[in-house]
Design a protein around this motif. Structure first.
Motif, mmCIF file in Angstrom:
data_model
loop_
_atom_site.group_PDB
_atom_site.id
_atom_site.type_symbol
_atom_site.label_atom_id
_atom_site.label_comp_id
_atom_site.label_asym_id
_atom_site.label_seq_id
_atom_site.Cartn_x
_atom_site.Cartn_y
_atom_site.Cartn_z
ATOM 1 N N GLU A 16 50.828 -9.378 -6.991
ATOM 2 C CA GLU A 16 52.149 -9.866 -6.584
ATOM 3 C C GLU A 16 52.605 -9.317 -5.234
ATOM 4 O O GLU A 16 53.533 -9.855 -4.626
ATOM 5 C CB GLU A 16 53.192 -9.570 -7.666
ATOM 6 N N MET A 17 51.949 -8.291 -4.728
ATOM 7 C CA MET A 17 52.312 -7.738 -3.424
ATOM 8 C C MET A 17 51.983 -8.690 -2.281
ATOM 9 O O MET A 17 52.493 -8.541 -1.179
ATOM 10 C CB MET A 17 51.616 -6.390 -3.209
ATOM 11 N N MET A 18 51.159 -9.702 -2.547
ATOM 12 C CA MET A 18 50.803 -10.642 -1.482
ATOM 13 C C MET A 18 52.008 -11.458 -1.000
ATOM 14 O O MET A 18 51.972 -12.042 0.069
ATOM 15 C CB MET A 18 49.692 -11.576 -1.930
ATOM 16 N N TRP A 19 53.084 -11.487 -1.771
ATOM 17 C CA TRP A 19 54.283 -12.241 -1.388
ATOM 18 C C TRP A 19 55.199 -11.432 -0.481
ATOM 19 O O TRP A 19 56.225 -11.934 -0.035
ATOM 20 C CB TRP A 19 55.030 -12.697 -2.643
ATOM 21 N N ASN A 20 54.831 -10.178 -0.208
ATOM 22 C CA ASN A 20 55.638 -9.311 0.653
ATOM 23 C C ASN A 20 55.323 -9.543 2.125
ATOM 24 O O ASN A 20 54.216 -9.958 2.476
ATOM 25 C CB ASN A 20 55.385 -7.837 0.336
ATOM 26 N N PHE A 21 56.289 -9.214 2.983
ATOM 27 C CA PHE A 21 56.082 -9.194 4.420
ATOM 28 C C PHE A 21 55.794 -7.743 4.826
ATOM 29 O O PHE A 21 56.478 -6.829 4.354
ATOM 30 C CB PHE A 21 57.319 -9.680 5.178
ATOM 31 N N PRO A 22 54.824 -7.522 5.693
ATOM 32 C CA PRO A 22 54.553 -6.144 6.121
ATOM 33 C C PRO A 22 55.785 -5.510 6.781
ATOM 34 O O PRO A 22 56.454 -6.144 7.591
ATOM 35 C CB PRO A 22 53.417 -6.298 7.146
ATOM 36 N N GLN A 23 56.062 -4.285 6.397
ATOM 37 C CA GLN A 23 57.124 -3.492 7.006
ATOM 38 C C GLN A 23 58.527 -4.071 6.848
ATOM 39 O O GLN A 23 59.423 -3.755 7.622
ATOM 40 C CB GLN A 23 56.834 -3.271 8.507
ATOM 41 N N LYS A 24 58.745 -4.936 5.866
ATOM 42 C CA LYS A 24 60.080 -5.510 5.660
ATOM 43 C C LYS A 24 60.476 -5.380 4.201
ATOM 44 O O LYS A 24 59.631 -5.352 3.316
ATOM 45 C CB LYS A 24 60.107 -6.983 6.075
ATOM 46 N N GLU A 26 62.389 -7.647 2.719
ATOM 47 C CA GLU A 26 62.416 -9.002 2.159
ATOM 48 C C GLU A 26 60.997 -9.486 1.899
ATOM 49 O O GLU A 26 60.028 -9.014 2.495
ATOM 50 C CB GLU A 26 63.116 -9.963 3.115
ATOM 51 N N ASN A 27 60.890 -10.446 0.982
ATOM 52 C CA ASN A 27 59.624 -11.126 0.742
ATOM 53 C C ASN A 27 59.934 -12.590 0.443
ATOM 54 O O ASN A 27 61.092 -13.009 0.502
ATOM 55 C CB ASN A 27 58.828 -10.446 -0.380
ATOM 56 N N TYR A 28 58.930 -13.361 0.128
ATOM 57 C CA TYR A 28 59.162 -14.783 -0.118
ATOM 58 C C TYR A 28 60.136 -15.010 -1.270
ATOM 59 O O TYR A 28 60.983 -15.881 -1.224
ATOM 60 C CB TYR A 28 57.840 -15.513 -0.376
ATOM 61 N N GLY A 29 60.031 -14.203 -2.304
ATOM 62 C CA GLY A 29 60.921 -14.337 -3.455
ATOM 63 C C GLY A 29 62.368 -14.016 -3.119
ATOM 64 O O GLY A 29 63.280 -14.739 -3.516
ATOM 65 N N LEU A 31 63.762 -14.196 -0.241
ATOM 66 C CA LEU A 31 64.291 -15.248 0.633
ATOM 67 C C LEU A 31 64.657 -16.497 -0.172
ATOM 68 O O LEU A 31 65.676 -17.147 0.113
ATOM 69 C CB LEU A 31 63.293 -15.594 1.737
ATOM 70 N N LEU A 32 63.839 -16.836 -1.156
ATOM 71 C CA LEU A 32 64.184 -17.965 -2.029
ATOM 72 C C LEU A 32 65.486 -17.689 -2.773
ATOM 73 O O LEU A 32 66.297 -18.587 -2.984
ATOM 74 C CB LEU A 32 63.058 -18.245 -3.029
ATOM 75 N N GLN A 33 65.679 -16.440 -3.156
ATOM 76 C CA GLN A 33 66.917 -16.063 -3.845
ATOM 77 C C GLN A 33 68.108 -16.144 -2.896
ATOM 78 O O GLN A 33 69.136 -16.736 -3.217
ATOM 79 C CB GLN A 33 66.779 -14.656 -4.412
ATOM 80 N N LYS A 34 67.961 -15.561 -1.732
ATOM 81 C CA LYS A 34 69.059 -15.520 -0.769
ATOM 82 C C LYS A 34 69.398 -16.908 -0.226
ATOM 83 O O LYS A 34 70.570 -17.280 -0.151
ATOM 84 C CB LYS A 34 68.691 -14.591 0.391
ATOM 85 N N ASP A 35 68.388 -17.681 0.140
ATOM 86 C CA ASP A 35 68.617 -18.960 0.803
ATOM 87 C C ASP A 35 68.849 -20.136 -0.147
ATOM 88 O O ASP A 35 69.594 -21.057 0.167
ATOM 89 C CB ASP A 35 67.444 -19.304 1.727
ATOM 90 N N LEU A 36 68.204 -20.113 -1.329
ATOM 91 C CA LEU A 36 68.267 -21.275 -2.218
ATOM 92 C C LEU A 36 68.780 -20.970 -3.621
ATOM 93 O O LEU A 36 68.885 -21.867 -4.444
ATOM 94 C CB LEU A 36 66.881 -21.930 -2.310
ATOM 95 N N GLY A 37 69.049 -19.701 -3.918
ATOM 96 C CA GLY A 37 69.632 -19.348 -5.205
ATOM 97 C C GLY A 37 68.668 -19.254 -6.362
ATOM 98 O O GLY A 37 69.088 -19.283 -7.520
ATOM 99 N N TYR A 38 67.368 -19.100 -6.094
ATOM 100 C CA TYR A 38 66.384 -18.964 -7.170
ATOM 101 C C TYR A 38 66.201 -17.494 -7.548
ATOM 102 O O TYR A 38 66.166 -16.635 -6.683
ATOM 103 C CB TYR A 38 65.024 -19.527 -6.746
ATOM 104 N N THR A 39 66.074 -17.231 -8.826
ATOM 105 C CA THR A 39 65.698 -15.902 -9.281
ATOM 106 C C THR A 39 64.178 -15.846 -9.291
ATOM 107 O O THR A 39 63.534 -16.624 -10.010
ATOM 108 C CB THR A 39 66.246 -15.618 -10.694
ATOM 109 N N PRO A 40 63.574 -14.943 -8.481
ATOM 110 C CA PRO A 40 62.110 -14.908 -8.410
ATOM 111 C C PRO A 40 61.491 -14.034 -9.499
ATOM 112 O O PRO A 40 62.032 -12.996 -9.866
ATOM 113 C CB PRO A 40 61.856 -14.297 -7.023
ATOM 114 N N PHE A 41 60.370 -14.499 -9.992
ATOM 115 C CA PHE A 41 59.516 -13.721 -10.882
ATOM 116 C C PHE A 41 58.116 -13.747 -10.283
ATOM 117 O O PHE A 41 57.667 -14.779 -9.788
ATOM 118 C CB PHE A 41 59.474 -14.314 -12.296
ATOM 119 N N TYR A 42 57.433 -12.601 -10.330
ATOM 120 C CA TYR A 42 56.104 -12.477 -9.753
ATOM 121 C C TYR A 42 55.116 -12.223 -10.886
ATOM 122 O O TYR A 42 55.254 -11.260 -11.627
ATOM 123 C CB TYR A 42 56.059 -11.309 -8.768
#
Length: 115
Positions: A16-24, A26-29, A31-42
């Protein structure tokens, strides 16, 4: 609690770490939560098992999630990278055969580099 859920499924030899951005932070999940209101599960699964076995397991995990989520899930989005996409396809196949209700909550399935 949010009633929109996104499940991110990694590819072969990853986790599940593959969804992370290096040195940040935030990750894809997130951003989906912040921008589109989805609760992410990995999902972390054993990529050494057969795709069908992982698909059956994922189907049951999603069934349990939907059944036990604190609110009614209205939207379910699945995102799979590479082998993760194949596991998602398998989970949908077994979910349909098992006639589970989570199948009817899917709004989008996104495949990234899946054969």
């Amino acid at each position: 609690m949010n009633c929109k859920v996104c499940i991110l499924v990694h590819g072969l030899a990853s986790d599940e770490m593959m969804w992370n951005f290096p040195q940040k932070k935030e990750n894809y999940g997130t951003l989906l939560q912040k921008d589109l209101g989805y609760t992410p599960f990995y999902l972390r699964y054993n990529s050494g098992l057969h795709i069908s076995e992982n698909g059956k397991n994922l189907s049951m995990l999603i069934h349990t999630l939907v059944k036990n989520y604190p609110t009614t899930i209205k939207e379910l989005v699945l995102i799979g990278h590479s082998m993760g996409g194949l596991v998602i396809r398998s989970a949908c196949h077994y979910g349909d055969k098992q006639n589970v209700t989570w199948i009817y909550k899917i709004r989008k399935i996104i495949f990234l580099g899946s054969p």
